[in-house]
Design a protein around this motif. Sequence first.
Motif, PDB file in Angstrom:
ATOM      1  N   MET A  64       0.853  -1.202   0.000  1.00 32.74           N
ATOM      2  CA  MET A  64       0.000   0.000   0.000  1.00 32.74           C
ATOM      3  C   MET A  64       0.884   1.245   0.000  1.00 32.74           C
ATOM      4  O   MET A  64       1.713   1.419   0.899  1.00 32.74           O
ATOM      5  CB  MET A  64      -0.907  -0.008   1.241  1.00 32.74           C
ATOM      6  N   PRO A  65       0.742   2.161  -0.983  1.00 27.88           N
ATOM      7  CA  PRO A  65       1.648   3.303  -1.099  1.00 27.88           C
ATOM      8  C   PRO A  65       1.430   4.396  -0.060  1.00 27.88           C
ATOM      9  O   PRO A  65       2.302   5.235   0.139  1.00 27.88           O
ATOM     10  CB  PRO A  65       1.357   3.825  -2.504  1.00 27.88           C
ATOM     11  N   VAL A  66       0.286   4.402   0.630  1.00 29.67           N
ATOM     12  CA  VAL A  66      -0.012   5.452   1.598  1.00 29.67           C
ATOM     13  C   VAL A  66      -0.278   4.829   2.962  1.00 29.67           C
ATOM     14  O   VAL A  66      -0.881   3.751   3.055  1.00 29.67           O
ATOM     15  CB  VAL A  66      -1.243   6.279   1.155  1.00 29.67           C
ATOM     16  N   ILE A  67       0.187   5.471   4.023  1.00 32.32           N
ATOM     17  CA  ILE A  67      -0.075   4.971   5.371  1.00 32.32           C
ATOM     18  C   ILE A  67      -1.575   4.919   5.618  1.00 32.32           C
ATOM     19  O   ILE A  67      -2.358   5.621   4.971  1.00 32.32           O
ATOM     20  CB  ILE A  67       0.609   5.850   6.441  1.00 32.32           C
ATOM     21  N   ARG A  68      -1.980   4.088   6.562  1.00 27.68           N
ATOM     22  CA  ARG A  68      -3.405   3.941   6.851  1.00 27.68           C
ATOM     23  C   ARG A  68      -3.960   5.254   7.387  1.00 27.68           C
ATOM     24  O   ARG A  68      -3.256   6.081   7.975  1.00 27.68           O
ATOM     25  CB  ARG A  68      -3.626   2.817   7.855  1.00 27.68           C
ATOM     26  N   ALA A  69      -5.265   5.420   7.193  1.00 24.02           N
ATOM     27  CA  ALA A  69      -5.928   6.655   7.600  1.00 24.02           C
ATOM     28  C   ALA A  69      -5.758   6.922   9.090  1.00 24.02           C
ATOM     29  O   ALA A  69      -5.592   8.070   9.521  1.00 24.02           O
ATOM     30  CB  ALA A  69      -7.412   6.583   7.242  1.00 24.02           C
ATOM     31  N   SER A  70      -5.785   5.854   9.906  1.00 22.90           N
ATOM     32  CA  SER A  70      -5.639   6.022  11.354  1.00 22.90           C
ATOM     33  C   SER A  70      -4.269   6.595  11.703  1.00 22.90           C
ATOM     34  O   SER A  70      -4.144   7.476  12.562  1.00 22.90           O
ATOM     35  CB  SER A  70      -5.850   4.689  12.068  1.00 22.90           C
ATOM     36  N   ARG A  71      -3.219   6.125  11.013  1.00 21.60           N
ATOM     37  CA  ARG A  71      -1.871   6.654  11.255  1.00 21.60           C
ATOM     38  C   ARG A  71      -1.757   8.095  10.760  1.00 21.60           C
ATOM     39  O   ARG A  71      -1.056   8.918  11.373  1.00 21.60           O
ATOM     40  CB  ARG A  71      -0.838   5.773  10.559  1.00 21.60           C
ATOM     41  N   TYR A  72      -2.409   8.396   9.657  1.00 23.26           N
ATOM     42  CA  TYR A  72      -2.371   9.759   9.117  1.00 23.26           C
ATOM     43  C   TYR A  72      -2.980  10.741  10.118  1.00 23.26           C
ATOM     44  O   TYR A  72      -2.420  11.811  10.390  1.00 23.26           O
ATOM     45  CB  TYR A  72      -3.119   9.811   7.788  1.00 23.26           C
ATOM     46  N   LEU A  73      -4.153  10.377  10.683  1.00 26.57           N
ATOM     47  CA  LEU A  73      -4.783  11.255  11.678  1.00 26.57           C
ATOM     48  C   LEU A  73      -3.893  11.411  12.904  1.00 26.57           C
ATOM     49  O   LEU A  73      -3.730  12.516  13.432  1.00 26.57           O
ATOM     50  CB  LEU A  73      -6.144  10.692  12.090  1.00 26.57           C
TER      51      LEU A  73
END
Length: 493
Positions: A1-10
């Motif tokens: 997955m090229p982008v970190i998970r939404a939970s980590r982003y928040l």
Amino acid sequence: MPVIRASRYLASRGVGFELAVPPEEIERLARCTNLEQALRLEWVKSAGLGPDHLLEPLRHLRRWRRLEQQARNISEEVGSFAELRAWRLANRLESAGSRRRELVTCFLELVSETLRSGRLRFLRKSSAGQELPFGLGPAGHTEGCDIAAHRFLAARRAEAEGTLHIEVVLAEVDTALPDDDARIRSSVEQAVRSCVLSEIHRRCEDEAIAGAVQTLRGLLERPRLAGTVCGAVVDGKRIYAACLGDDIEKKADFHANDMEGFFRWLEKNDPEVVAVFATAGGKSGSLISFLSNRGIRCQPFSQAGVMRQAKRRKGPIKSQAALIVAERVRDPFTATADLSPDELGLGEYLDQVDEELLEAALEDARFAAGVVRNSKAERLAVPSANPLVKSLDDLRPGLELSGTVANITSFGAFVEVGLGIEGLVHISELSDEFVSHPSEVVRVGQNVRVRVVDFDRARGRLSLSMRSKARKRGPKAGSSEEAKKKLEQLFRK
């Protein structure tokens, strides 16, 4: 997955909830396009979360979805737009994997350090004049990358108009690029400057959107008034009035000096409140004082876009403007539903904010306001919190009042104190400590204690303070008072 998970982003942005939420539930929230969808999620309902818990995460998750879309062609995992830029640059300049990762690390260090200690230099594109537009100061001066949002967005507008250029002065970082290649160094520094501007713009954009959302909610969540409301427009020559109720819509106009005639007309129509809007050349203070002293509840009205909205209607413009004022005060939710952010005066330089992100956030704010309004019983918008203050004549410097925060702007907070009047607590008067934005201290709807600093009756302006009485401003450095004190101390020795 090229982008970190939404939970980590928040989490990386310091955004969370008051309870532990599994990452997969955050992923479901990230796929919601608006607040209405988010409130239907089972985990949101079971946790008892409401609009106030979801508005900020939803704004950040829209950014995350954009990052996800833009990073589709990147094989490495990225957690920010700066990382995405770094990998794109590295892939373009280098082929070896180890060198690419080294270049990315150097790029991100330089971006981070420049955002922390770098400078922005404002240069005038034309040679005419030394002062920059929008009160940005003299040409060539610099500011830190933590520049206030309204100043940066003003500079961006001037840049778009072709009158100003923003130059990023990179921080001095002892970072060696791979082989210290001159071509690579030039490309990296150019990309870092662009990235720094983008990062600052995103930060200022987010602040402007959050401020617009807060202002809109403060406006729309005011309950609908059940009784009759009068809107009045004064232009220095005449008073244009419109009374609006469930079964009434009456208009009239009077000479500016015929306040007695206007008062008698109001007695016949018995409005709950009179909202007075002053056009260029008009003053609302004397009319508000006259009516208040005769027992009529009045308030100054200063929302943007009234005359522009009136010009789109048929009939005399100022009479239509009076009706619009009455509509907005009586039922702000309905009367302002179709107005643009500019017409509502939701913030400065919103033309420099991403239109799609702004509109999505404002739609969520409108929905949130509807949820809040539906949960409240109809009541007068401003119940009297100061029963001993019977008229505007009772307002005097030093008087302490109870009030409710009605609106927040970048320069302060407007507080309703009864008598239908709003006073301004300037940002410098919100606290004894330094405040970078009013939202750090107060929120819309919060009950506060304020102290009257000054009341300009002619202009209808009430200045308030929330600073403690004990703290007094000392003389400024270099002032004559300070110099005299130093001389007195010297002669005593």
